[in-house]
Scaffold this motif. Structure first.
Motif, PDB file in Angstrom:
ATOM      1  N   GLY A 273      26.242  45.581  33.575  1.00 21.94           N
ATOM      2  CA  GLY A 273      26.462  47.029  34.236  1.00 21.94           C
ATOM      3  C   GLY A 273      28.249  47.262  35.286  1.00 21.94           C
ATOM      4  N   LYS A 274      28.477  45.319  36.225  1.00 25.09           N
ATOM      5  CA  LYS A 274      29.028  45.259  37.503  1.00 25.09           C
ATOM      6  C   LYS A 274      30.438  45.270  37.444  1.00 25.09           C
ATOM      7  CE  LYS A 274      26.478  47.724  41.230  1.00 25.09           C
ATOM      8  NZ  LYS A 274      26.817  48.838  41.138  1.00 25.09           N
ATOM      9  N   LEU A 275      30.929  45.153  36.006  1.00 25.94           N
ATOM     10  CA  LEU A 275      32.794  44.906  35.925  1.00 25.94           C
ATOM     11  C   LEU A 275      33.424  46.253  36.195  1.00 25.94           C
ATOM     12  CD1 LEU A 275      34.517  42.486  34.854  1.00 25.94           C
ATOM     13  CD2 LEU A 275      34.019  42.825  32.774  1.00 25.94           C
ATOM     14  N   GLY A 276      34.226  45.960  36.937  1.00 22.47           N
ATOM     15  CA  GLY A 276      35.045  47.856  37.225  1.00 22.47           C
ATOM     16  C   GLY A 276      36.105  46.972  37.273  1.00 22.47           C
ATOM     17  N   GLY A 277      36.920  46.355  37.232  1.00 22.17           N
ATOM     18  CA  GLY A 277      38.359  46.029  36.837  1.00 22.17           C
ATOM     19  C   GLY A 277      39.118  44.624  36.469  1.00 22.17           C
ATOM     20  N   PHE A 278      39.979  44.239  36.348  1.00 21.49           N
ATOM     21  CA  PHE A 278      41.443  43.402  36.393  1.00 21.49           C
ATOM     22  C   PHE A 278      41.516  43.589  37.047  1.00 21.49           C
ATOM     23  CE2 PHE A 278      38.788  40.614  33.320  1.00 21.49           C
ATOM     24  CZ  PHE A 278      38.258  41.313  32.629  1.00 21.49           C
ATOM     25  N   HIS A 279      42.226  42.238  37.652  1.00 22.65           N
ATOM     26  CA  HIS A 279      43.798  42.320  37.666  1.00 22.65           C
ATOM     27  C   HIS A 279      44.408  40.725  37.553  1.00 22.65           C
ATOM     28  CE1 HIS A 279      43.832  43.510  42.440  1.00 22.65           C
ATOM     29  NE2 HIS A 279      43.597  44.029  41.793  1.00 22.65           N
ATOM     30  N   PHE A 280      45.670  41.346  36.063  1.00 17.77           N
ATOM     31  CA  PHE A 280      46.075  39.874  35.161  1.00 17.77           C
ATOM     32  C   PHE A 280      46.709  39.165  35.715  1.00 17.77           C
ATOM     33  CE2 PHE A 280      42.967  41.328  32.134  1.00 17.77           C
ATOM     34  CZ  PHE A 280      42.591  42.569  31.699  1.00 17.77           C
ATOM     35  N   ASN A 281      46.801  37.927  35.343  1.00 16.01           N
ATOM     36  CA  ASN A 281      47.975  36.485  35.736  1.00 16.01           C
ATOM     37  C   ASN A 281      47.579  35.931  34.745  1.00 16.01           C
ATOM     38  OD1 ASN A 281      45.752  35.566  37.671  1.00 16.01           O
ATOM     39  ND2 ASN A 281      46.821  37.511  39.341  1.00 16.01           N
ATOM     40  N   ASP A 282      48.179  35.029  35.489  1.00 10.89           N
ATOM     41  CA  ASP A 282      48.294  34.334  34.420  1.00 10.89           C
ATOM     42  C   ASP A 282      48.243  32.569  35.862  1.00 10.89           C
ATOM     43  OD1 ASP A 282      47.915  32.143  31.490  1.00 10.89           O
ATOM     44  OD2 ASP A 282      46.844  32.032  33.110  1.00 10.89           O
ATOM     45  N   SER A 283      47.837  31.310  36.300  1.00  9.51           N
ATOM     46  CA  SER A 283      47.711  30.239  36.506  1.00  9.51           C
ATOM     47  C   SER A 283      47.638  28.750  36.145  1.00  9.51           C
ATOM     48  CB  SER A 283      46.919  30.299  37.883  1.00  9.51           C
ATOM     49  OG  SER A 283      45.523  30.769  37.735  1.00  9.51           O
ATOM     50  N   LYS A 284      48.150  27.591  37.012  1.00  7.20           N
ATOM     51  CA  LYS A 284      47.826  26.069  36.748  1.00  7.20           C
ATOM     52  C   LYS A 284      46.900  25.593  37.628  1.00  7.20           C
ATOM     53  CE  LYS A 284      48.870  22.492  34.045  1.00  7.20           C
ATOM     54  NZ  LYS A 284      48.326  21.916  32.634  1.00  7.20           N
ATOM     55  N   TYR A 285      46.774  26.362  38.952  1.00  9.67           N
ATOM     56  CA  TYR A 285      46.624  24.777  39.342  1.00  9.67           C
ATOM     57  C   TYR A 285      45.720  26.420  40.798  1.00  9.67           C
ATOM     58  CZ  TYR A 285      49.871  21.813  38.634  1.00  9.67           C
ATOM     59  OH  TYR A 285      50.702  21.036  37.477  1.00  9.67           O
ATOM     60  N   GLY A 286      46.737  27.018  41.763  1.00  8.52           N
ATOM     61  CA  GLY A 286      46.208  28.100  42.863  1.00  8.52           C
ATOM     62  C   GLY A 286      45.946  29.914  41.913  1.00  8.52           C
ATOM     63  N   ASP A 287      45.551  30.388  42.599  1.00 12.26           N
ATOM     64  CA  ASP A 287      46.849  31.843  43.191  1.00 12.26           C
ATOM     65  C   ASP A 287      47.688  31.842  42.522  1.00 12.26           C
ATOM     66  OD1 ASP A 287      45.964  35.078  44.614  1.00 12.26           O
ATOM     67  OD2 ASP A 287      46.061  34.258  42.530  1.00 12.26           O
ATOM     68  N   ASP A 288      48.391  31.085  41.775  1.00 12.16           N
ATOM     69  CA  ASP A 288      49.843  31.218  41.203  1.00 12.16           C
ATOM     70  C   ASP A 288      50.388  32.538  41.085  1.00 12.16           C
ATOM     71  OD1 ASP A 288      49.102  28.197  39.121  1.00 12.16           O
ATOM     72  OD2 ASP A 288      49.266  28.611  42.032  1.00 12.16           O
ATOM     73  N   ASP A 289      49.788  33.985  40.839  1.00 12.25           N
ATOM     74  CA  ASP A 289      50.607  35.027  39.840  1.00 12.25           C
ATOM     75  C   ASP A 289      51.313  34.391  38.820  1.00 12.25           C
ATOM     76  OD1 ASP A 289      49.376  36.429  43.595  1.00 12.25           O
ATOM     77  OD2 ASP A 289      48.261  35.877  41.288  1.00 12.25           O
ATOM     78  N   LEU A 290      50.568  34.145  38.391  1.00 11.30           N
ATOM     79  CA  LEU A 290      52.425  34.200  37.359  1.00 11.30           C
ATOM     80  C   LEU A 290      51.931  34.860  35.620  1.00 11.30           C
ATOM     81  CD1 LEU A 290      51.700  30.131  36.775  1.00 11.30           C
ATOM     82  CD2 LEU A 290      53.641  31.178  37.985  1.00 11.30           C
ATOM     83  N   THR A 291      53.047  35.017  35.209  1.00  6.41           N
ATOM     84  CA  THR A 291      52.837  35.212  33.805  1.00  6.41           C
ATOM     85  C   THR A 291      51.736  35.583  33.401  1.00  6.41           C
ATOM     86  OG1 THR A 291      55.494  35.404  33.660  1.00  6.41           O
ATOM     87  CG2 THR A 291      54.331  36.725  32.239  1.00  6.41           C
ATOM     88  N   VAL A 292      51.046  36.701  32.778  1.00  9.84           N
ATOM     89  CA  VAL A 292      49.792  36.827  32.103  1.00  9.84           C
ATOM     90  C   VAL A 292      50.251  36.230  30.889  1.00  9.84           C
ATOM     91  CG1 VAL A 292      48.020  38.054  30.799  1.00  9.84           C
ATOM     92  CG2 VAL A 292      49.200  39.005  33.083  1.00  9.84           C
ATOM     93  N   GLY A 293      49.097  35.045  30.158  1.00  8.49           N
ATOM     94  CA  GLY A 293      49.295  34.726  28.689  1.00  8.49           C
ATOM     95  C   GLY A 293      49.973  33.381  28.865  1.00  8.49           C
TER      96      GLY A 293
END
Ligand code: LRH
Ligand code: MN
Length: 426
Positions: A273-293
């Motif tokens: 009961g502790k999941l508050g939400g998401f930041h959706f993005n996609d990545s290959k290596y690190g925090d690449d912040d690429l297009t979701v999916g």
């Protein structure tokens, strides 16, 4: 720029027949398989994802930034751009502001503009990872975890100010992400840093209005490259429990070390009961912040499969905050966000097709092959006609990217704003 509904209707006309044929074909197939298609469409219509106010212009890296013409240079223009995306996709009826990058100058008019475009204010984000001009204390060596009491108090006060701003806009949650950590062994005492962070978060928590929640975002590294105070889901979970029932963990998909089983983390946080939400993005290596999916669509589907299971079986977990957190280095920011929204809707729709009861039976009987067959049957289903139908029913575009280009949105924004406007944010 406001999209003219007539022009959108005209543009849809060209694709109406092929959409109807593929929808009727899929509808019949799903009906025969016992799915409630109308119910799935309703869930897709109700599913709204918040657009980050910091990702409406061209992003960049330390190696450079390639500007995009016609970028929004004010919060008003950012809300207008979210309005354009929402008109086409009908699934981005919310904005997540980052403070101080996007402090409203006129709260009344910004609320009216957002309301006129059916856009709500989702979580507000604090920023104690950059020093503000004239600030007394620096966050160079941390904010809520800093050994300096004055720096911690300054960071706590900033978070309370962000809550106040969000409250005036009708937001109901605060997202706290800390860059706090160290670059070298010996630089910081891990226990002291975590104790300071816990007591600082508790001070912020005391300032939360009753109907608010606090979302604690974790990240393994960057901008610190040896240790990060809130490095993983376990630490965020621990801190959320230490703060109280209004505190939750926020899962940014890019904040996991390679090959981390994110869907397992999601299922555990929901069970607790502790999941508050998401930041959706996609990545290959690190925090690449690429297009979701765009890189790992099957992993996104598996995450939504756990979310659908959790939304059915974990009433103890609150409604989730759905948000995108991406950065656009080479794509048109609005087209990139539209593609991300489509991938999110697609993963959700495929997950809604998973026969959860049959899967549970197969799991109970250790019928591993059938377990995979059930999951992949849903994943291999082309659900795009369902998403198109949900959009169409709400007055959106059958094909948003095509409509974005056919309606010459970028050209119009450049005409209106010129080529030299730069959006605040990452
Ligand atoms: C940190 C993060 C966080 C935001 C920032 C813009 O990497 O994901 O959510 O504050 O990006
Ligand atoms: Mn994030």
């Amino acid at each position: 720029m406001i999209i003219n509904k007539e022009h959108l209707f005209e543009d849809n006309k060209k694709d109406l027949k092929s959409h109807k044929e593929s929808f009727d074909f899929l509808g019949l197939k799903l009906d025969n398989e016992g799915h409630d298609v109308a119910k799935i469409i309703t869930k897709l219509k109700d599913f709204q994802v918040a657009i980050p106010s910091w990702a409406l212009g061209a992003g960049g890296t330390r190696f450079g930034r390639y500007s995009f013409y016609g970028e929004p240079s004010s919060l008003d223009q950012k809300i207008e751009d979210i309005g354009i995306i929402h008109t086409l996709t009908q699934t981005s009826g919310a904005v997540s502001l980052h403070i101080p990058w996007d402090i409203p100058e006129d709260f009344k008019s910004i609320k009216e503009l957002a309301c006129s475009l059916n856009i709500k204010f989702d979580a507000v984000n604090s920023n104690t990872f950059q020093d503000q001009k004239g600030a007394k204390e620096s966050y160079k060596f941390g904010s809520l975890s800093n050994t300096s009491k004055a720096a911690r108090e300054q960071a706590i006060q900033h978070n309370l100010d962000v809550i106040n701003i969000g409250n005036k806009l009708g937001s109901k949650s605060l997202t706290v992400w800390l860059a706090d950590g160290s670059n070298f062994p010996g630089q910081s005492n891990f226990q002291t840093a975590l104790q300071h962070t816990e007591s600082s978060l508790k001070s912020i928590y005391k300032g939360l209005p009753d109907d608010w929640s606090m979302l604690i975002e974790y990240k393994p590294y960057e901008p610190n490259f040896y240790s990060t105070v809130i490095q993983d889901w376990g630490t965020s979970f621990m801190l959320a429990n230490a703060c109280g029932e209004k505190a939750y963990s926020l899962v940014d998909l890019g904040h996991h070390l390679p090959n981390t089983n994110i869907e397992q983390i999601v299922s555990i946080l929901m069970m607790k009961g502790k999941l508050g939400g998401f930041h959706f993005n996609d990545s290959k290596y690190g925090d690449d912040d690429l297009t979701v999916g765009s890189i790992k669509p099957y992993s996104l589907f598996l995450i939504f499969n756990e979310l659908v299971y959790g939304m059915r079986n974990n009433p103890q977990n609150p409604n989730l905050a759905w948000m995108i957190d991406a950065s656009h280095n080479i794509k048109d920011p609005l087209e990139d966000l539209i593609q991300s929204l489509e991938s999110i809707q697609e993963a959700y729709a495929k997950a809604l097709l998973v026969d959860q009861d049959a899967l549970k039976d197969a799991q109970m009987n250790h019928d591993v092959v059938t377990c995979q067959e059930i999951l992949q049957a849903a994943y291999r289903t082309d659900v795009r006609p369902l998403i198109e139908k949900a959009r169409l029913d709400l007055g959106g575009a059958i094909h948003p990217i095509k409509a974005f280009r056919n309606l010459k949105v970028r050209e119009t924004l450049i005409k209106e704003r010129g080529k030299n406007t730069v959006a605040t944010g990452l």
